[in-house]
Design an enzyme around this catalytic site. Structure first.
Site, mmCIF file in Angstrom:
data_model
loop_
_atom_site.group_PDB
_atom_site.id
_atom_site.type_symbol
_atom_site.label_atom_id
_atom_site.label_comp_id
_atom_site.label_asym_id
_atom_site.label_seq_id
_atom_site.Cartn_x
_atom_site.Cartn_y
_atom_site.Cartn_z
ATOM 1 N N LYS A 19 0.843 -1.210 0.000
ATOM 2 C CA LYS A 19 0.000 0.000 0.000
ATOM 3 C C LYS A 19 0.875 1.256 0.000
ATOM 4 O O LYS A 19 0.646 2.169 -0.772
ATOM 5 C CB LYS A 19 -0.908 0.035 1.237
ATOM 6 C CG LYS A 19 -1.879 -1.132 1.341
ATOM 7 C CD LYS A 19 -2.791 -0.993 2.544
ATOM 8 C CE LYS A 19 -2.061 -0.999 3.877
ATOM 9 N NZ LYS A 19 -1.361 -2.275 4.201
ATOM 10 N N ARG A 94 -9.733 1.414 8.245
ATOM 11 C CA ARG A 94 -9.291 0.078 8.596
ATOM 12 C C ARG A 94 -10.345 -0.718 9.345
ATOM 13 O O ARG A 94 -10.116 -1.880 9.670
ATOM 14 C CB ARG A 94 -8.086 0.234 9.513
ATOM 15 C CG ARG A 94 -6.878 -0.506 9.023
ATOM 16 C CD ARG A 94 -5.791 -0.041 9.925
ATOM 17 N NE ARG A 94 -4.633 -0.828 9.864
ATOM 18 C CZ ARG A 94 -3.525 -0.437 9.232
ATOM 19 N NH1 ARG A 94 -3.489 0.652 8.536
ATOM 20 N NH2 ARG A 94 -2.464 -1.189 9.311
ATOM 21 N N ARG A 133 11.622 -5.351 4.989
ATOM 22 C CA ARG A 133 11.407 -3.915 4.727
ATOM 23 C C ARG A 133 12.394 -3.034 5.502
ATOM 24 O O ARG A 133 12.688 -3.259 6.672
ATOM 25 C CB ARG A 133 9.990 -3.525 5.140
ATOM 26 C CG ARG A 133 9.800 -2.009 5.109
ATOM 27 C CD ARG A 133 8.393 -1.562 5.225
ATOM 28 N NE ARG A 133 7.688 -2.189 6.310
ATOM 29 C CZ ARG A 133 6.366 -2.207 6.416
ATOM 30 N NH1 ARG A 133 5.628 -1.638 5.487
ATOM 31 N NH2 ARG A 133 5.795 -2.796 7.421
ATOM 32 N N ARG A 166 11.172 -1.072 10.957
ATOM 33 C CA ARG A 166 10.064 -0.703 11.823
ATOM 34 C C ARG A 166 9.964 -1.647 13.011
ATOM 35 O O ARG A 166 10.140 -2.857 12.865
ATOM 36 C CB ARG A 166 8.751 -0.732 11.027
ATOM 37 C CG ARG A 166 8.366 0.637 10.534
ATOM 38 C CD ARG A 166 7.262 0.609 9.547
ATOM 39 N NE ARG A 166 6.068 -0.107 9.977
ATOM 40 C CZ ARG A 166 4.946 -0.151 9.260
ATOM 41 N NH1 ARG A 166 4.885 0.505 8.115
ATOM 42 N NH2 ARG A 166 3.909 -0.816 9.679
ATOM 43 N N ARG A 177 -0.641 -8.265 13.552
ATOM 44 C CA ARG A 177 -1.139 -7.295 12.565
ATOM 45 C C ARG A 177 -1.957 -8.011 11.492
ATOM 46 O O ARG A 177 -2.975 -7.507 11.037
ATOM 47 C CB ARG A 177 0.024 -6.531 11.944
ATOM 48 C CG ARG A 177 0.660 -5.555 12.930
ATOM 49 C CD ARG A 177 2.035 -5.095 12.480
ATOM 50 N NE ARG A 177 2.015 -4.477 11.179
ATOM 51 C CZ ARG A 177 3.066 -4.419 10.366
ATOM 52 N NH1 ARG A 177 4.222 -4.966 10.736
ATOM 53 N NH2 ARG A 177 2.972 -3.837 9.198
#
Ligand code: AP5
Length: 228
Positions: A19, A94, A133, A166, A177
């Site tokens: 996203k 969300r 990431r 992160r 998550r």
């Protein structure tokens, strides 16, 4: 371009679907603000504001921040004059209550119906994308040590900023998550499908391929009634 005027684009998809990667570039191409609730909350955490202190433990667990807090944050942001021509939402809404509230706010501000893009990716690739990431601590550019590495390890290609991982990309938090996504966010695809505004894009291939698929899907949708 007419399509960008007063148009809200919403990017849906599980954590790691891409996203941020796609919506940031998309917002640049349309010259409208990119509004990521995740980025806004992380900024509040790093500045140690009241909102940040509230959000920090919730985000560290992989849970969702309360609806009213996130909706208020977005509502205030949408008052910015830079949002008048259109916006791209990344990670918002969300939950169903957030989606309903957003519909109300958009209507009040004179926006047309949103365009919702659902990025579909199978669970097997998400863990690799999330644990690999790295994000630039200066400009927020997103990399992946496996699939989209920077030219120099840990250094941003754009501005030389330090790349960081992160806190919520640890495997145990990623599981939480993904569970939050399944329970609270996936129902939004049905909600927006019923409203007739849902576009689905296969996001399992490489970044450029997904970008092309996204542009093709939007162009086809535009073709249906001339302007989406
Ligand atoms: P948020 O920051 O929104 O995180 P998320 O939804 O979990 O999504 P991610 O940012 O992890 O993934 P992404 O889909 O953007 O993927 P990306 O492009 O980075 O939210 C974080 C937390 O904030 C939440 O858990 C919650 O606590 C809170 N929060 C935020 N919004 C909220 C809200 N509205 N309500 C309540 N709470 C909220 O890509 C991932 C990796 O994959 C990167 O390394 C990238 O390089 C790579 N990649 C991307 N695309 C490809 C591709 N096509 N091929 C190969 N690699 C790719």
């Amino acid at each position: 371009m007419e399509m960008a005027l007063h148009r809200a684009f919403i990017f849906l998809g599980p954590p790691g679907a891409g996203k941020g990667t796609q919506s940031m570039r998309f917002a640049e191409r349309r010259a409208v603000p990119h509004l990521s609730t995740g980025d806004m909350l992380r900024d509040a955490v790093s500045r140690g504001t009241e909102l940040g202190r509230l959000a920090k433990p919730i985000m560290e667990r992989g849970d969702l921040v309360p609806d009213e807090v996130v909706v208020k944050m977005i509502e205030e942001r949408l008052d910015g004059s830079d949002c008048a021509a259109g916006v791209v939402f990344d990670g918002f809404p969300r939950t169903l209550p957030q989606a309903v509230q957003l519909g109300r706010v958009l209507e009040e501000k004179g926006f047309g119906k949103p365009v919702v893009v659902d990025l579909e990716v199978g669970p097997e690739v998400l863990m690799r994308r999330l644990t690999g990431r790295r994000t630039c601590s200066v400009c927020g550019e997103i990399y992946n040590v496996y699939d989209a590495p920077p030219r120099v390890p840990d250094v941003c290609d754009r501005d030389g900023g330090k790349l960081v991982q992160r806190a919520d990309d640890r495997p145990e938090v990623v599981q939480e998550r993904l569970a939050a996504y399944e329970h609270q966010t996936r129902p939004l695809t049905e909600y927006y499908r019923r409203l007739g505004v849902l576009l689905t894009v296969d996001a399992s291939s490489g970044v450029e391929e997904v970008r092309r698929a996204l542009d093709d899907t939007l162009e086809r949708a535009e073709g249906r009634d001339g302007r989406l």
